[in-house]
Write an enzyme that holds these catalytic residues in place. Structure first.
Site, PDB file in Angstrom:
ATOM      1  N   ARG A 267      -5.740   0.339  -1.680  1.00  0.00           N
ATOM      2  CA  ARG A 267      -4.321   0.180  -2.026  1.00  0.00           C
ATOM      3  C   ARG A 267      -3.730  -1.033  -1.274  1.00  0.00           C
ATOM      4  O   ARG A 267      -3.942  -1.215  -0.081  1.00  0.00           O
ATOM      5  CB  ARG A 267      -3.567   1.448  -1.643  1.00  0.00           C
ATOM      6  CG  ARG A 267      -2.050   1.398  -1.907  1.00  0.00           C
ATOM      7  CD  ARG A 267      -1.276   1.039  -0.676  1.00  0.00           C
ATOM      8  NE  ARG A 267       0.175   1.117  -0.879  1.00  0.00           N
ATOM      9  CZ  ARG A 267       1.070   0.668  -0.022  1.00  0.00           C
ATOM     10  NH1 ARG A 267       0.680   0.092   1.099  1.00  0.00           N
ATOM     11  NH2 ARG A 267       2.345   0.771  -0.259  1.00  0.00           N
TER      12      ARG A 267
ATOM     13  N   SER B  86       1.358   1.290  13.068  1.00  0.00           N
ATOM     14  CA  SER B  86       1.515   0.935  11.656  1.00  0.00           C
ATOM     15  C   SER B  86       1.242  -0.541  11.387  1.00  0.00           C
ATOM     16  O   SER B  86       1.468  -1.015  10.280  1.00  0.00           O
ATOM     17  CB  SER B  86       2.943   1.275  11.211  1.00  0.00           C
ATOM     18  OG  SER B  86       3.854   0.733  12.135  1.00  0.00           O
TER      19      SER B  86
ATOM     20  N   THR C 254      10.481  -4.056   4.351  1.00  0.00           N
ATOM     21  CA  THR C 254       9.676  -2.978   4.915  1.00  0.00           C
ATOM     22  C   THR C 254       9.968  -1.708   4.121  1.00  0.00           C
ATOM     23  O   THR C 254      10.996  -1.603   3.464  1.00  0.00           O
ATOM     24  CB  THR C 254       9.986  -2.790   6.415  1.00  0.00           C
ATOM     25  OG1 THR C 254       9.181  -1.742   6.924  1.00  0.00           O
ATOM     26  CG2 THR C 254      11.444  -2.454   6.659  1.00  0.00           C
TER      27      THR C 254
ATOM     28  N   THR D 159       0.936  -5.656   8.355  1.00  0.00           N
ATOM     29  CA  THR D 159       1.000  -4.191   8.373  1.00  0.00           C
ATOM     30  C   THR D 159      -0.373  -3.552   8.163  1.00  0.00           C
ATOM     31  O   THR D 159      -1.277  -4.189   7.611  1.00  0.00           O
ATOM     32  CB  THR D 159       1.928  -3.702   7.230  1.00  0.00           C
ATOM     33  OG1 THR D 159       2.180  -2.313   7.368  1.00  0.00           O
ATOM     34  CG2 THR D 159       1.341  -3.953   5.862  1.00  0.00           C
TER      35      THR D 159
HETATM   36  C1  SD4 Z   1       3.532  -1.053   2.592  1.00  0.00           C
HETATM   37  N1  SD4 Z   1       5.649  -2.061   3.065  1.00  0.00           N
HETATM   38  O1  SD4 Z   1       2.334  -1.141   2.798  1.00  0.00           O
HETATM   39  C2  SD4 Z   1       4.451  -1.554   3.663  1.00  0.00           C
HETATM   40  C3  SD4 Z   1       4.681  -0.469   4.629  1.00  0.00           C
HETATM   41  C4  SD4 Z   1       5.946  -0.581   5.383  1.00  0.00           C
HETATM   42  O2  SD4 Z   1       7.624   0.331   6.599  1.00  0.00           O
HETATM   43  O3  SD4 Z   1       6.588  -1.543   5.456  1.00  0.00           O
HETATM   44  N2  SD4 Z   1       6.464   0.396   5.960  1.00  0.00           N
HETATM   45  O4  SD4 Z   1       4.007  -0.552   1.600  1.00  0.00           O
END
Ligand code: SD4
Length: 342
Positions: A227, A97, A250, A217
């Site tokens: 997006r 991720s 997060t 991320t």
């Molecule tokens: C997002 N906040 O792209 C990030 C993804 C994330 O735990 O943090 N996931 O929305």
């Protein structure tokens, strides 16, 4: 003497105003007392600052913290520490991720978001960046070598290449295979799932007493191409105020952006909230807005971690399952974030 109706009305309205003013005054006094308490508790804590200290989101934070700690423990800056720390997770293909090995968008393209902020309010960010393994370092270059604060897409890639970053394929075999299966099963429909993404957000207080933070991320898996989540947005996924504290987020980026989450948590700490209570208040605000918008809370997860100038820290999330790693003089450990739902 008989009063005229005007005098009676006037007297009554004066009395009403007096009572109203009295109420306002006592409210004011109450607030002042609250502020005073906050100031006092800040003062009383100021003597024993817990530094250096680094916090990061999720269990991969343990490895990331080790990298950051090497810098912090050698008198290095929080800025260098957070960059070094999150790069460890960006480079790991098994972390699905973040960075290399991250899950792609629904068109099969890995797009990365990252931002960084230092103790002097310098900021840098990249969004929807493709083919570069370390978006956090590109974000730092945006911060240090450009008059801008954010570059996106092709422009971010062009800048990264100019700065000597190497173009690489970030889509690993396993991520590609899973994406193809996802396509078959879902027919290109956007996922509603709280478990398909984890971001590394890291915040640190160095031995000099300065704060910095980084957030990186690959975002929500199988998102729409283009997006952008909260993670590269200063004030949403990350915020640092060197007088107050640092915060990162997060989870569902859309919800974090909606409340300018990390900035909100910093401002709550400024008002005297502890890091944990500030995070809790922000999470509650997301819940309230979710309910008022008649959306289903069970599909939404958000977690915040926060640290203040004294090195006190805390966290809160919506649902159980979020954890974060803390490294200070007492060692490196994983802590379960407290949650609103049980
Ligand atoms: C997002 N906040 O792209 C990030 C993804 C994330 O735990 O943090 N996931 O929305």
């Amino acid at each position: 003497m008989l009063s005229t109706q005007f005098e009676i009305d006037n007297n009554m309205s004066n009395r009403r105003n007096f009572i109203k003013n009295l109420g306002a005054l006592s409210l004011l006094l109450g607030t002042a007392k609250l502020d005073l308490n906050a100031q006092n508790s800040k003062k009383s804590r100021a003597t024993k600052v817990n530094k250096p200290i680094v916090l990061s989101t999720w269990d991969f934070g343990i490895e990331a913290n080790k990298g950051a700690w090497e810098v912090l423990n050698n008198n290095g800056t929080a800025l260098d520490a957070v960059e070094k720390g999150v790069r460890i997770v960006e480079a790991d293909p098994n972390e699905r991720s973040v960075g290399y090995g991250g899950r792609p968008d629904r068109d099969g393209i890995v797009t990365l978001d990252a931002c960084i902020m230092d103790d002097k309010a310098n900021i840098g960010s990249v969004a929807s960046l493709e083919n570069i393994k370390h978006p956090i370092s590109v974000a730092r270059k945006v911060m240090e070598d450009t008059p801008h604060v954010m570059l996106v897409g092709d422009g971010a890639l062009q800048f990264a290449l100019e700065k000597g970053f190497k173009k690489e394929n970030l889509l690993t075999d396993i991520s590609e295979k899973e994406w193809k299966e996802w396509l078959k099963d879902t027919n290109y429909k956007l996922p509603i799932n709280i478990e398909n993404h984890d971001t590394i957000g890291m915040i640190a207080l160095d031995a000099h007493g300065n704060l910095s933070g980084a957030c990186t991320t690959s975002g929500m898996a199988y998102k729409m191409h283009g997006r952008v989540g909260d993670s590269p947005i200063i004030g949403a996924g990350l915020y640092v105020d060197n007088e107050i504290g640092a915060v990162t987020a997060t989870g569902h980026g859309e919800e974090v952006i909606r409340i300018a989450g990390s900035h909100l948590v910093v401002e709550l700490m400024r008002q005297g909230y502890s890091p944990e209570n500030a995070c809790k208040e922000a999470v509650n605000r997301i819940i309230k807005l979710t309910q008022s918008r008649k959306k289903d809370l069970k599909n939404i997860q958000v977690g915040f971690i926060a640290i203040n100038k004294q090195g006190e820290y805390g966290s809160y999330c919506i649902h159980p399952g979020f954890n974060f790693a803390v490294y200070d003089q007492t060692g490196n450990r994983l802590i379960n974030g407290k949650s609103i739902t049980k």
